[in-house]
Each structure stands twice: as C-alpha cells, then as structure tokens.
Design a protein around this motif. Structure first.
Motif, PDB file in Angstrom:
ATOM      1  N   ALA A  32      -3.163 -19.497  12.596  1.00 49.23           N
ATOM      2  CA  ALA A  32      -3.522 -18.827  11.342  1.00 49.23           C
ATOM      3  C   ALA A  32      -2.270 -18.297  10.647  1.00 49.23           C
ATOM      4  N   ARG A  33      -1.404 -17.668  11.441  1.00 42.90           N
ATOM      5  CA  ARG A  33      -0.160 -17.110  10.880  1.00 42.90           C
ATOM      6  C   ARG A  33       0.679 -18.223  10.247  1.00 42.90           C
ATOM      7  N   ARG A  34       0.831 -19.326  10.980  1.00 45.93           N
ATOM      8  CA  ARG A  34       1.680 -20.413  10.489  1.00 45.93           C
ATOM      9  C   ARG A  34       1.099 -21.068   9.227  1.00 45.93           C
ATOM     10  N   LEU A  35      -0.226 -21.256   9.205  1.00 46.02           N
ATOM     11  CA  LEU A  35      -0.859 -21.823   8.008  1.00 46.02           C
ATOM     12  C   LEU A  35      -0.616 -20.895   6.823  1.00 46.02           C
ATOM     13  N   GLY A  36      -0.724 -19.581   7.077  1.00 50.13           N
ATOM     14  CA  GLY A  36      -0.459 -18.599   6.023  1.00 50.13           C
ATOM     15  C   GLY A  36       0.992 -18.639   5.571  1.00 50.13           C
ATOM     16  N   GLU A  37       1.907 -18.714   6.532  1.00 44.25           N
ATOM     17  CA  GLU A  37       3.336 -18.783   6.181  1.00 44.25           C
ATOM     18  C   GLU A  37       3.640 -20.047   5.378  1.00 44.25           C
ATOM     19  N   ASP A  38       2.865 -21.093   5.646  1.00 47.75           N
ATOM     20  CA  ASP A  38       3.070 -22.350   4.917  1.00 47.75           C
ATOM     21  C   ASP A  38       2.311 -22.375   3.587  1.00 47.75           C
ATOM     22  N   GLY A  39       1.710 -21.221   3.215  1.00 44.33           N
ATOM     23  CA  GLY A  39       1.187 -21.072   1.864  1.00 44.33           C
ATOM     24  C   GLY A  39      -0.321 -21.030   1.731  1.00 44.33           C
ATOM     25  N   ALA A  40      -1.060 -21.281   2.828  1.00 44.13           N
ATOM     26  CA  ALA A  40      -2.525 -21.314   2.719  1.00 44.13           C
ATOM     27  C   ALA A  40      -3.115 -19.904   2.663  1.00 44.13           C
ATOM     28  N   HIS A  41      -4.308 -19.815   2.059  1.00 42.50           N
ATOM     29  CA  HIS A  41      -5.162 -18.634   2.217  1.00 42.50           C
ATOM     30  C   HIS A  41      -5.936 -18.881   3.510  1.00 42.50           C
ATOM     31  N   VAL A  42      -5.947 -17.901   4.400  1.00 40.55           N
ATOM     32  CA  VAL A  42      -6.500 -18.164   5.730  1.00 40.55           C
ATOM     33  C   VAL A  42      -7.668 -17.233   6.047  1.00 40.55           C
ATOM     34  N   VAL A  43      -8.736 -17.818   6.558  1.00 39.04           N
ATOM     35  CA  VAL A  43      -9.884 -17.044   7.026  1.00 39.04           C
ATOM     36  C   VAL A  43      -9.782 -16.915   8.545  1.00 39.04           C
ATOM     37  N   ILE A  44      -9.544 -15.666   8.968  1.00 36.87           N
ATOM     38  CA  ILE A  44      -9.429 -15.322  10.388  1.00 36.87           C
ATOM     39  C   ILE A  44     -10.830 -15.037  10.929  1.00 36.87           C
ATOM     40  N   SER A  45     -11.086 -15.419  12.174  1.00 35.15           N
ATOM     41  CA  SER A  45     -12.404 -15.105  12.729  1.00 35.15           C
ATOM     42  C   SER A  45     -12.379 -15.053  14.252  1.00 35.15           C
ATOM     43  N   SER A  46     -13.303 -14.262  14.794  1.00 40.18           N
ATOM     44  CA  SER A  46     -13.618 -14.290  16.230  1.00 40.18           C
ATOM     45  C   SER A  46     -14.862 -13.426  16.423  1.00 40.18           C
ATOM     46  N   ARG A  47     -15.282 -13.233  17.682  1.00 39.79           N
ATOM     47  CA  ARG A  47     -16.568 -12.553  17.922  1.00 39.79           C
ATOM     48  C   ARG A  47     -16.530 -11.076  17.602  1.00 39.79           C
ATOM     49  N   LYS A  48     -15.396 -10.427  17.877  1.00 36.89           N
ATOM     50  CA  LYS A  48     -15.384  -8.949  17.830  1.00 36.89           C
ATOM     51  C   LYS A  48     -14.725  -8.433  16.560  1.00 36.89           C
ATOM     52  N   LYS A  49     -15.490  -7.592  15.844  1.00 40.55           N
ATOM     53  CA  LYS A  49     -15.016  -7.093  14.555  1.00 40.55           C
ATOM     54  C   LYS A  49     -13.664  -6.383  14.690  1.00 40.55           C
ATOM     55  N   GLU A  50     -13.505  -5.599  15.774  1.00 43.67           N
ATOM     56  CA  GLU A  50     -12.245  -4.842  15.905  1.00 43.67           C
ATOM     57  C   GLU A  50     -11.054  -5.799  16.063  1.00 43.67           C
ATOM     58  N   ASN A  51     -11.281  -6.930  16.714  1.00 42.88           N
ATOM     59  CA  ASN A  51     -10.200  -7.923  16.848  1.00 42.88           C
ATOM     60  C   ASN A  51      -9.888  -8.573  15.496  1.00 42.88           C
TER      61      ASN A  51
ATOM     62  N   ALA B 124     -11.718 -18.511  16.305  1.00 41.74           N
ATOM     63  CA  ALA B 124     -11.075 -17.869  17.462  1.00 41.74           C
ATOM     64  C   ALA B 124      -9.606 -17.564  17.163  1.00 41.74           C
ATOM     65  N   SER B 125      -9.394 -16.905  16.021  1.00 43.14           N
ATOM     66  CA  SER B 125      -8.020 -16.775  15.536  1.00 43.14           C
ATOM     67  C   SER B 125      -7.498 -15.341  15.547  1.00 43.14           C
ATOM     68  N   THR B 126      -8.017 -14.526  16.464  1.00 46.21           N
ATOM     69  CA  THR B 126      -7.496 -13.154  16.541  1.00 46.21           C
ATOM     70  C   THR B 126      -6.519 -12.965  17.699  1.00 46.21           C
ATOM     71  N   GLU B 127      -6.325 -14.015  18.487  1.00 42.91           N
ATOM     72  CA  GLU B 127      -5.375 -13.959  19.622  1.00 42.91           C
ATOM     73  C   GLU B 127      -4.782 -15.340  19.830  1.00 42.91           C
ATOM     74  N   GLY B 128      -3.750 -15.398  20.625  1.00 37.62           N
ATOM     75  CA  GLY B 128      -3.257 -16.644  21.195  1.00 37.62           C
ATOM     76  C   GLY B 128      -2.970 -17.761  20.194  1.00 37.62           C
ATOM     77  N   ILE B 129      -3.396 -18.961  20.545  1.00 39.17           N
ATOM     78  CA  ILE B 129      -3.092 -20.143  19.744  1.00 39.17           C
ATOM     79  C   ILE B 129      -3.735 -20.050  18.360  1.00 39.17           C
ATOM     80  N   GLY B 130      -4.964 -19.547  18.302  1.00 39.20           N
ATOM     81  CA  GLY B 130      -5.656 -19.437  17.014  1.00 39.20           C
ATOM     82  C   GLY B 130      -4.936 -18.502  16.064  1.00 39.20           C
ATOM     83  N   LEU B 131      -4.497 -17.346  16.578  1.00 34.17           N
ATOM     84  CA  LEU B 131      -3.768 -16.382  15.745  1.00 34.17           C
ATOM     85  C   LEU B 131      -2.440 -16.979  15.283  1.00 34.17           C
ATOM     86  N   ALA B 132      -1.747 -17.647  16.197  1.00 33.79           N
ATOM     87  CA  ALA B 132      -0.456 -18.256  15.825  1.00 33.79           C
ATOM     88  C   ALA B 132      -0.661 -19.341  14.769  1.00 33.79           C
TER      89      ALA B 132
END
Ligand code: NAP
Length: 257
Positions: free
Chosen positions: A28-47, A18-26
C-alpha cells in the motif's frame, strides 16, 4: 509526495486487502509513493486507523475501510467506499490469507481446509468479481494476487496452505484469460520468507530461522518492501505486456526452472 504528477501510478486508485501490516502495508505504501490513491483495509478498525494515520503522515493519499475478506458485506463496502471517495478503481491487490494449522496436508481436517480455501482462494475470486466491472469502467487496470513460494514447493508443515497458494497460480491464469479483452492484467507474486507477524515463529526461533536461511541463496529472509516494489511494477504500465504470470521473490529459493 503523492502530488507529483509524473509518478507511474498517478491518478490510479488501488484497493489492497490485509494492508495494515506486513506485505500488504508495504505494498500500500509503495503504491501510494508511486502516485496512487490507496484504500487500506483489514479486519480491525484500530489497525486500519493506525495504518491510515501512518501513511497520511508520510504525505500519501490513503483512506481506510474495515474489511474482513470472508464477509460479503465488507467486500462490497470496500469497493463502494473506494468509488465514493476516489471515483473508481484501477487496481486490486488481493493479499489476505490464513494459515490456521501447522501440519501435513493429509492431516488437515476438512473444516480447516474449507477455511483456508475460503479466505486464500474463494475470497480472492469474489474480490475480483467485484473489482473487474469497476476496472472495466476505467478501460483497463491490474489485479495482483499474493501467493507464496510454497505454491511451487509445498512447505511440509504448511500442507493445505501450500495447496491453496498453488490454486492462486491457476486463478491468475484463468482470470487473466477472461479479462484480457478488457485490458485488465492479472498477475501473481509468490514471496519467499519475509519478516512479518505471519512468519514470526520462523524468523524469531533461531534454530528454525537458521535452517530456513540455509535454503535461501541470498542467505537472509526478505523484507516486506522487497515484495512491494514488484507489486507496484506489475500494477504499472511498465508491465503493460505482462499478464497471467507468477513471479517469485524468494532470495533464490528453489521454485521452478
Ligand atoms: P501479516 O504481516 O501477518 O499481516 C496480516 C494482515 O492481514 C494484517 O493487516 C491483518 O490485519 C490482515 N488480515 C488477517 N486476516 C484478514 C482477513 N480475513 N481479512 C482482511 N484482512 C486480514 O502477514 P504477511 O506476512 O504480510 O502476509 C501477507 C500475504 O503474504 C499473505 O497472503 C501470505 O500468505 C503471503 N506470504 C507471506 C509470507 C511471509 O513469509 N510473511 C511468505 C509468502 C507469502 P487485521 O488483524 O486487522 O485483520
């Protein structure tokens, strides 16, 4: 950005639901900024596509997978794609939740209760069942469940949702005990009122918002980024001696002693 070799999550692979909006997106962004490779996901492909484009434009190492957490094939595909692209999994942030009803716990119809507990609790367990063998292969890692302040003080009009979030505190303890021997740490984050789509009604209705804010000693609702830092900390070696715990980030709202 993510190419800096000295960041605290460099080389780690994080799956965030559930990382295309809100807390999940934030998060994901922070984990990425801290150096991780991040897998983003949610129900809708466009999101998913939009979130991936946004984070890649910021120089972060991300990929996207469409995943409705209640669908078994989607959950499996999420981890398969993570391994295929990034070679393994070190971190799971289980963030997806639903709240399809507003009302007291005694007024919750059985089928709605089942849906809430399926997504908020059972799917978190099932995601963990897929993540643990992969994290074990990496000789350790971290799982973070996103609960809620309502886990500690049930919100009167979010009765069943609140109980499901209390269940996550128990899941955190139980899973943490089972995987501690594998050097896998399992913790829980309980946000207070955070400005997202999920809390739209509360935050955008002045009378409700004013009442809510009265109960927040810091005198404001929170921002998704104010949860993301805590998530990233718990996934990092800075939290290497912390497992089985739940952390409230709610501007001082009443939770526990
Ligand atoms: P949000 O901004 O409304 O974002 C919801 C995200 O979940 C979207 O990316 C949505 O994308 C995705 N999603 C919804 N159902 C899904 C499903 N079944 N499977 C996979 N993805 C799904 O929500 P939020 O406020 O950040 O909430 C995130 C978490 O924080 C939840 O666990 C919530 O209970 C918790 N929380 C929030 C607050 C708050 O005040 N906001 C407070 C305490 C706890 P798609 O539509 O593309 O699926």
């Amino acid at each position: 950005m993510a190419t800096d070799g000295n960041k605290k999550l460099t080389g780690k692979v994080a799956v965030v639901t559930a990382s295309t909006e809100g807390i999940g997106l934030a998060a994901a962004r922070r984990l990425g900024e801290d150096g991780a490779h991040v897998v983003i996901s949610s129900r809708k492909k466009e999101n998913v596509d939009r979130a991936v484009t946004e984070l890649q434009a910021e120089g972060l190492s991300v990929m996207g997978v469409t995943c409705h957490v209640a669908k078994e094939e989607d959950r499996k595909n999420l981890f398969d794609k993570a391994v295929e692209k990034f070679g393994g999994v070190d971190i799971l942030v289980s963030n997806a939740a639903v709240n399809p009803v507003v009302g007291g716990v005694l007024d919750c119809p059985g089928e709605v209760w089942d849906k809430i507990f399926e997504v908020n609790v059972k799917n978190s367990l099932q995601l963990s069942q897929l993540a643990v063998p992969l994290i074990r292969q990496r000789k350790g890692g971290a799982i973070v469940y996103i609960s809620s302040i309502a886990a500690f003080q049930p919100a009167v009009l979010l009765g069943a949702y609140s109980v499901s979030k209390t269940a996550l505190l128990g899941l955190t303890k139980a899973v943490s005990q089972q995987v501690a021997c594998d050097n896998i740490r399992v913790n829980c984050v309980a946000p207070g009122f955070i400005k997202t789509k999920f809390s739209d009604l509360i935050v955008n209705t002045p009378e409700i918002r004013d009442k809510v804010v009265e109960a927040i000693p810091l005198n404001r609702v929170g921002k998704p980024e104010e949860i993301a830092g805590l998530v990233s900390f718990l996934c990092s070696d800075d939290a290497s001696y912390i497992t089985g715990e739940s952390f409230v980030a709610a501007g001082g709202m009443q939770s526990r002693l």
